[in-house]
Structures are given as structure tokens and as C-alpha cells.
Design an enzyme around this catalytic site. Structure first.
Site, PDB file in Angstrom:
ATOM      1  N   HIS A 161       0.847  -1.187   0.000  1.00 16.44           N
ATOM      2  CA  HIS A 161       0.000   0.000   0.000  1.00 16.44           C
ATOM      3  C   HIS A 161       0.880   1.233   0.000  1.00 16.44           C
ATOM      4  O   HIS A 161       1.930   1.236   0.634  1.00 16.44           O
ATOM      5  CB  HIS A 161      -0.909   0.012   1.245  1.00 16.44           C
ATOM      6  N   ASP A 202      -7.996  -5.478   0.128  1.00 16.39           N
ATOM      7  CA  ASP A 202      -8.486  -6.297  -0.967  1.00 16.39           C
ATOM      8  C   ASP A 202      -8.048  -7.747  -0.889  1.00 16.39           C
ATOM      9  O   ASP A 202      -8.506  -8.576  -1.678  1.00 16.39           O
ATOM     10  CB  ASP A 202      -8.021  -5.699  -2.308  1.00 16.39           C
TER      11      ASP A 202
HETATM   12  N1  CMC Z   1       4.051  -7.671  -4.777  1.00 11.99           N
HETATM   13  C1  CMC Z   1       5.401  -7.692  -4.977  1.00 11.99           C
HETATM   14  N2  CMC Z   1       6.189  -6.610  -4.864  1.00 11.99           N
HETATM   15  C2  CMC Z   1       5.603  -5.442  -4.548  1.00 11.99           C
HETATM   16  C3  CMC Z   1       4.220  -5.344  -4.315  1.00 11.99           C
HETATM   17  C4  CMC Z   1       3.445  -6.510  -4.437  1.00 11.99           C
HETATM   18  N3  CMC Z   1       2.103  -6.459  -4.239  1.00 11.99           N
HETATM   19  N4  CMC Z   1       3.908  -4.057  -4.022  1.00 11.99           N
HETATM   20  C5  CMC Z   1       5.058  -3.373  -4.040  1.00 11.99           C
HETATM   21  N5  CMC Z   1       6.079  -4.214  -4.360  1.00 11.99           N
HETATM   22  C6  CMC Z   1       7.520  -3.869  -4.418  1.00 11.99           C
HETATM   23  C7  CMC Z   1       7.838  -3.102  -5.698  1.00 11.99           C
HETATM   24  O1  CMC Z   1       8.204  -3.992  -6.746  1.00 11.99           O
HETATM   25  C8  CMC Z   1       8.982  -2.241  -5.235  1.00 11.99           C
HETATM   26  O2  CMC Z   1      10.139  -3.051  -5.153  1.00 11.99           O
HETATM   27  P1  CMC Z   1      11.601  -2.422  -5.504  1.00 11.99           P
HETATM   28  O3  CMC Z   1      11.833  -1.388  -4.425  1.00 11.99           O
HETATM   29  O4  CMC Z   1      12.534  -3.580  -5.442  1.00 11.99           O
HETATM   30  O5  CMC Z   1      11.485  -1.822  -6.873  1.00 11.99           O
HETATM   31  C9  CMC Z   1       8.593  -1.859  -3.794  1.00 11.99           C
HETATM   32  O6  CMC Z   1       7.775  -2.963  -3.355  1.00 11.99           O
HETATM   33  C10 CMC Z   1       7.813  -0.566  -3.689  1.00 11.99           C
HETATM   34  O7  CMC Z   1       6.698  -0.645  -4.575  1.00 11.99           O
HETATM   35  P2  CMC Z   1       5.993   0.599  -5.264  1.00 11.99           P
HETATM   36  O8  CMC Z   1       5.230   0.139  -6.461  1.00 11.99           O
HETATM   37  O9  CMC Z   1       6.994   1.687  -5.466  1.00 11.99           O
HETATM   38  O10 CMC Z   1       5.002   1.058  -4.111  1.00 11.99           O
HETATM   39  P3  CMC Z   1       3.779   2.024  -4.299  1.00 11.99           P
HETATM   40  O11 CMC Z   1       3.562   2.651  -2.983  1.00 11.99           O
HETATM   41  O12 CMC Z   1       3.950   2.914  -5.464  1.00 11.99           O
HETATM   42  O13 CMC Z   1       2.572   1.022  -4.674  1.00 11.99           O
HETATM   43  C11 CMC Z   1       0.696  -0.382  -4.581  1.00 11.99           C
HETATM   44  C12 CMC Z   1       1.536   0.663  -3.842  1.00 11.99           C
HETATM   45  C13 CMC Z   1      -0.587  -0.643  -3.783  1.00 11.99           C
HETATM   46  C14 CMC Z   1       0.281   0.156  -5.966  1.00 11.99           C
HETATM   47  C15 CMC Z   1       1.531  -1.679  -4.746  1.00 11.99           C
HETATM   48  O14 CMC Z   1       1.909  -2.165  -3.477  1.00 11.99           O
HETATM   49  C16 CMC Z   1       0.777  -2.757  -5.515  1.00 11.99           C
HETATM   50  O15 CMC Z   1       0.792  -2.754  -6.755  1.00 11.99           O
HETATM   51  N6  CMC Z   1       0.094  -3.712  -4.812  1.00 11.99           N
HETATM   52  C17 CMC Z   1      -0.697  -4.714  -5.446  1.00 11.99           C
HETATM   53  C18 CMC Z   1      -2.021  -4.112  -5.903  1.00 11.99           C
HETATM   54  C19 CMC Z   1      -2.970  -3.904  -4.735  1.00 11.99           C
HETATM   55  O16 CMC Z   1      -3.173  -4.790  -3.919  1.00 11.99           O
HETATM   56  N7  CMC Z   1      -3.608  -2.717  -4.724  1.00 11.99           N
HETATM   57  C20 CMC Z   1      -4.641  -2.399  -3.721  1.00 11.99           C
HETATM   58  C21 CMC Z   1      -4.248  -1.283  -2.806  1.00 11.99           C
HETATM   59  S1  CMC Z   1      -5.389  -1.188  -1.402  1.00 11.99           S
HETATM   60  C22 CMC Z   1      -6.881  -0.713  -2.090  1.00 11.99           C
HETATM   61  C23 CMC Z   1      -6.908   0.721  -2.403  1.00 11.99           C
HETATM   62  O17 CMC Z   1      -7.036   1.519  -1.429  1.00 11.99           O
HETATM   63  O18 CMC Z   1      -6.828   1.100  -3.555  1.00 11.99           O
END
Ligand code: CMC
Length: 432
Positions: free
Chosen positions: A309, A366
Site C-alpha cells: 500500500h 483487498d
Molecule cells: N508484490 C510484490 N512486490 C511489490 C508489491 C506486491 N504487491 N507491491 C510493491 N512491491 C515492491 C515493488 O516492486 C517495489 O520493489 P523495488 O523497491 O525492489 O522496486 C517496492 O515494493 C515498492 O513498490 P511501489 O510500487 O513503489 O510502491 P507504491 O507505494 O507505489 O505502490 C501499490 C503501492 C498498492 C500500488 C503496490 O503495493 C501494488 O501494486 N500492490 C498490489 C495491488 C494492490 O493490492 N492494490 C490495492 C491497494 S489497497 C486498495 C486501495 O485503497 O486502492
């Protein structure tokens, strides 16, 4: 006097005031940075930008806190319900019994969509994604409710109670209609004798001569799902609603944009993506271990959906509540869902894995919500629509906060241009 921040740039010092929130969150107020120095602040993805001052919802992602109007989500989940919490999000405080009755009555009074709008819904192809239909219907509400959607800040606000009730009620009605129409079924009229969630289940599942009657556990689980999704601070869809509202757009146009923003798999679409992931793992015969390895390697763009998140760097408090509700509901209904076993295993494995620990990746709301929704009989293509029904009060409350601010400015970020520098137009005959 608040603390000052001093920035040194090009041998000049600039001073900026700071702002402190009720829960001691600190911000540097950079609003005069560009006019004073010629620089803008750069923060792609807004991970470090406070876009507004809001009184609605508080999150502390470091320790996993979520509060609506100051009240912890755990207390609301235990003692409140979706309608009561929605009232509080919209109007600031818990309702008296009379206020609740009036609010609930307004929602019931506005639940039926106009016959013309119901007819318009029939024009969508049978394989249309329900989120596409819902977004269109929310926009269309501006057309079928012109008396309360005027694109005029003063009259929009005069009509706020009716418009808010319409948005909340008709989102549920449109969602149920979208479900039925795309399956070639006749739509069901709302039943004002039922609670919000029971009425939704009736509009979804009642058949001629066979009314759907929700058992209390199902009714409570759906109500809890909606309550837990009702608001979540400045997330992608809510920020979109505020952005659109800042230009003066009416409530329905603004929340329709919110629904579009919610659709993506990184946001509200994650609940669908989680079930898809769990099904794929099940069909491949994996217990989740192989999938975790793939998600860690980032190969083929895989991620552990329902994990991670932008704000929570600890357990999402909603995930804890929903995980427990999921276990209880499935036990009560006697459902043995293999996806629940896979989800449990994925959660345990990820929480013990250094990749997820070092990146503070925990289950989010989720992760278990799809399993709950499936147990309620809701098909996967409707999951994000369910999120939208739940999130509507939060979008409406945020729209109201913008609309009520007489000093509000249109939201208009800057950019850092990296395209071609000045060049001359080339006539077509001279282009290579
Ligand atoms: N599985 C594997 N690796 C992950 C995941 C995941 N679900 N989420 C983040 N990472 C890794 C990402 O690859 C990165 O690694 P590195 O530093 O080596 O490049 C690191 O963690 C940071 O990730 P980020 O994408 O920069 O983090 P963010 O804050 O931009 O993204 C997120 C947040 C929710 C988009 C992401 O965690 C994600 O895609 N999660 C899966 C989708 C999901 O479950 N979304 C629902 C969010 S809750 C409902 C809502 O309120 O919308």
C-alpha cells in the site's frame, strides 16, 4: 508561531511556514515557492505531497491507524453500520436517531433510477464490464437529475442532501441493474422496507415470485464490507473527485471520474485481481510458493495482489477486520473455499519473507474482500463495483469539502517539461 522552514537555493534563502495537523503530521507550506524563487516542488506520484487540509479521515500508515472523523475503524466496524458511518463522513458527526431516520429515508426515496436511465442501461453490450457501465451511469445521473446537479456551486450545495442521497442510493441501484441487464435479466425495483444492504441483495438476486431474503450473517458481512471501504483519505479516486470538483463540476460528474480512477488494478481493481491470482494458483496446482517467487522476481510483471500500500507500511487495519470476518462468514455458511487456504498460505509465507518484510508489504483491504464477496454470491466482475458502492460516501464527503470552501482554487499542478526545445514547423513536403 509555527516553525519556519528555510530553503537555500542559488545563494538565496527562502522561508516557508509549516503546518501541523491535529495528529501532529507536519507539512512545509510551499505555496509561494514558485513566485518567490522560480522553482516548483517536484513529486511525481504525490507520495510526499499534502494536496489539501481535510477534516474527514485520518490514516497513520506507519502504525496502521484508520479513523473516520476521529473514530477508529475498529470501533466503527464493531458498533456502527454503513449508513450511520456514511452520515458521519458526510456531515461530520454521528447522527441522532432523528437525523439517521431522515438520512436513511432520503436514501430510500432516491433509490429508484428514472425509467429513461434504466432504459439507457439496456443499450450496453452484454459483455460490457460493470465498472464501465457504472461510471457511465454516474455521469448520466447529471442528465437525469438536472434539478439537483447544476454545476453551480451555490445551487449544487443547496441541493446537497438530495444529491448525496441520490449518488449513494443510485450507485447501488445502477450496479444491481448493470449485473442483471448484462445477464439478460429484468431489473428489480428497490424495496424501501429493506436496509441498504438487504435492498442491494434483493435488487441483485430476487427473481419473479422468489424474493431474495438475506440471512443476518450475509447482511452483516456486506454492511461491514461497505463500511470498511467508505473512505480512505486522499487515495487515487478520491483525489480525482476533488480535482474534478475543484473546477466546479457537479457531484455526479465528479464521482463518475472517481469511479474511473477506481477501476485500475493498482487501486479498486485489486479485489478482482486477487481472486484471479488465487484461482490461477489453484489451477496450476501450486500452493502459492511458486507464485511468491515470481512476484519477488517481478518477472512477467507479477505482483502479489492484495499486498502492499502506498500509505500503510504496516498492517492495513481493514485487512485484519475483513480477514477475521471472512473466516467467520465462510464457517457460518459452511463454505470450503480452497482459495481461502491459498490466501492464508500466501499471507503466512509473505509475512515471513525478507522481500516483503524489507519493503513493508502487508495484506491490504483487498486481500480477503474478494473471498467474502464471492461467498455472498457476488461475481468477480462486480467486485470493483462493490468497492465503488462502499466508497461513494467518502467521495461525496470530499466533494462537499471542496464545494464548501469559498477560497478553494482549481487544482492545477505544474510540470517539468522534458520535450523538444523550441524548433520550427516543417512543411510536409520537407519531412523525411
Ligand atoms: N508484490 C510484490 N512486490 C511489490 C508489491 C506486491 N504487491 N507491491 C510493491 N512491491 C515492491 C515493488 O516492486 C517495489 O520493489 P523495488 O523497491 O525492489 O522496486 C517496492 O515494493 C515498492 O513498490 P511501489 O510500487 O513503489 O510502491 P507504491 O507505494 O507505489 O505502490 C501499490 C503501492 C498498492 C500500488 C503496490 O503495493 C501494488 O501494486 N500492490 C498490489 C495491488 C494492490 O493490492 N492494490 C490495492 C491497494 S489497497 C486498495 C486501495 O485503497 O486502492
Amino acid at each position: 508561531m509555527s516553525k519556519q522552514a528555510v530553503l537555500k537555493l542559488d545563494d538565496q534563502e527562502y522561508t516557508f511556514p509549516t503546518i501541523e495537523g491535529v495528529e501532529h503530521e507536519k507539512a512545509v507550506d510551499f505555496r509561494t515557492l514558485r513566485s518567490a524563487s522560480g522553482y516548483v516542488s517536484y513529486d511525481e506520484g504525490y507520495g510526499n505531497t499534502g494536496s489539501c487540509q481535510s477534516e474527514i479521515t485520518f490514516i497513520d500508515g506507519e502504525i496502521g491507524i484508520l479513523r473516520y472523523r476521529g473514530i477508529p475503524i475498529e470501533q466503527l466496524a464493531k458498533n456502527s453500520d454503513f449508513i450511520e458511518s456514511s452520515y458521519m463522513l458526510l456531515y461530520g458527526d454521528l447522527p441522532t436517531q432523528a437525523e439517521r431516520d431522515r438520512f436513511s429515508g432520503l436514501i430510500k426515496d432516491h433509490a429508484a433510477v428514472s425509467p429513461l436511465m434504466a432504459n439507457a442501461l439496456k443499450g450496453f453490450p452484454s459483455d460490457a464490464p460493470p465498472m464501465g457501465i457504472l461510471g457511465s451511469m454516474l455521469g448520466a445521473m447529471s442528465c437525469y437529475n438536472q434539478d439537483i446537479a447544476t454545476n453551480n456551486r451555490v445551487t449544487d450545495l443547496e441541493n446537497f442532501d438530495a444529491a448525496a442521497a441520490t449518488a449513494i442510493a443510485q450507485t447501488a441501484t445502477s450496479a444491481a441493474l448493470a449485473y442483471r441487464v448484462t445477464r439478460g435479466l429484468e431489473g428489480n425495483q428497490p424495496d424501501p422496507s429493506l436496509s441498504f444492504q438487504d435492498n442491494f441483495l434483493h435488487m441483485m438476486f430476487s427473481e419473479p415470485g422468489k424474493p431474495y431474503v438475506a440471512i443476518p450473517e450475509v447482511s452483516r458481512a456486506l454492511d461491514l464490507m461497505l463500511l470498511l471501504h467508505a473512505d480512505h483519505e486522499q487515495n487515487c479516486s478520491t483525489s480525482t473527485v476533488r480535482m474534478v470538483a475543484s473546477g466546479g463540476a457537479n457531484l455526479f460528474a465528479s464521482v463518475s471520474a472517481g469511479a474511473a480512477a477506481l477501476w485500475g488494478p493498482a487501486h479498486g481493481g485489486a479485489n478482482m485481481a486477487v481472486i484471479k491470482m488465487l484461482e490461477e494458483i489453484k489451477e496450476s496446482g501450486d500452493d502459492g510458493s511458486k507464485f511468491i517467487d515470481e512476484a519477488k522476481s517481478g518477472k512477467s510483471g507479477k505482483r502479489l495482489m492484495g499486498f502492499g500500500h502506498r500509505v500503510y507500511k504496516n498492517f492495513d487495519p481493514r485487512a485484519k477486520i475483513i480477514g477475521q470476518a471472512c473466516e467467520e462468514l465462510l464457517a457460518k455458511l459452511g463454505i470450503d473455499d480452497p482459495c481461502l487456504d491459498i490466501a492464508r498460505h500466501l499471507e503466512q509465507a509473505a509475512l515471513a519473507d525478507d522481500y516483503f518484510i524489507s519493503r513493508n508489504l502487508y495484506p491490504n483491504v483487498d486481500f480477503y474482500s474478494g473471498i467474502v464477496l464471492r461467498a455472498l454470491g457476488i461475481p468477480a466482475d462486480m467486485f470493483t463495483v462493490m468497492f465503488a458502492i462502499g466508497r461513494m460516501p467518502g467521495w461525496v464527503a470530499n466533494w462537499r469539502e471542496i464545494a464548501m470552501n469559498p477560497k478553494g482554487k482549481i487544482n492545477r499542478p505544474r510540470q517539468v517539461y522534458q520535450g523538444p526545445a523550441l524548433r520550427d514547423y516543417t512543411p510536409v513536403a520537407e519531412r523525411g
